[in-house]
Design an enzyme around this catalytic site. Sequence first.
Site, PDB file in Angstrom:
ATOM      1  N   ARG A 164      -5.043   9.127  -0.192  1.00 67.11           N
ATOM      2  CA  ARG A 164      -5.341   7.953   0.635  1.00 67.11           C
ATOM      3  C   ARG A 164      -4.198   6.932   0.640  1.00 67.11           C
ATOM      4  O   ARG A 164      -3.950   6.281   1.656  1.00 67.11           O
ATOM      5  CB  ARG A 164      -6.640   7.294   0.147  1.00 67.11           C
ATOM      6  N   CYS A 213      -4.156   5.582  -5.192  1.00 69.75           N
ATOM      7  CA  CYS A 213      -5.589   5.818  -4.994  1.00 69.75           C
ATOM      8  C   CYS A 213      -6.082   6.632  -6.189  1.00 69.75           C
ATOM      9  O   CYS A 213      -5.720   6.337  -7.319  1.00 69.75           O
ATOM     10  CB  CYS A 213      -5.858   6.503  -3.655  1.00 69.75           C
TER      11      CYS A 213
END
Length: 337
Positions: free
Chosen positions: A290, A285
């Site tokens: 994430r 990410c």
Amino acid sequence: MKKKWLSILLCGAMVAVVATGCASKTSSQKPGDKPSAEISDVKAVDQKKVFVPANWVKSVIDGKQKESENYIIIEASWGKAEEDKAYTKAHIPGAVHLNTDEIEEDKYWNIRTGEEIAKVMKTYGVTKDTNVIIYGGDSGATRVAFVFLWAGVENVKVLDGGLDAWTKAGYATKDGIETAKATTKDFGLKVPAHPEYVLSIDEVKDKLANNKNFRLVSVRSIDEFEGKKSGYSYIKRAGEPKGAVWGHDETDYRNEDGTFINFDKAAAMWAEQGITKNNDIAFYCGTGWRATIPWLMAYQNGWTNVKLYDGGWFVWQMDEKNPVQAITPQEAAAKYK
């Protein structure tokens, strides 16, 4: 402009799209769609199962699981405990706060060295045999869970739905700050025990150039993937590493009540982008938070072909010689279909 800015930006995006973690009371799951962490009768869970419901965590605290003999509960988020108002106002009884700065260096936000992480483990009283339960309001919790697994902790759990799931189940919370109990015991393994879980930028470049089965999977918003914005106040450039495919954003991995989607749904999202269990996969990410969500999902479901490109877009875009793309997910996936 440290992780606080990242947290603000991510939370803003999440609120704009769906209410997660500590907000919504409604589930988006269809009738009959079993939650990813549902466990009936609070039975024991496999060691590799990561996402667990609140009633299982409560059963550990109540001494009803094998994990009850040696466990720690961690609330993971950016910032010091005394600055974390959510933690000081209400946390699971016995939970200690872990500042994500403790597991990430402050230049690129990559995972700290094995020696540094080993010291963190001692500070929190963790050895490879400690049963670690982690929760938080955002992907900082999954980031810490990933690091503990990378280090070599053999049984790591994430409370599915976070504190909101705990309180909705009717369980009590505690205010104030609780202090971790350090240990003098050896961790039991050389840290990291699983260096293979992480890919460096050079390894990613090599795989993109020489491995047709490799999929570099972006776990960022659609606007980030298409190069419409960088997604971070401290990252000026927008786009993705050339050759990346879209693995959807964090919000797409959560139901409206903050719990994580069924793995079959996640795998279907990946398949639409030409990503399958047969591929050599690296999730990434912006700075490594994430991307740990799909990594943990795949790990829990027995996929052994998944890695984390820890440097992410932040490190990639620092060198203007690194090739960049700003295309749609459909255009990116077309070359693999």
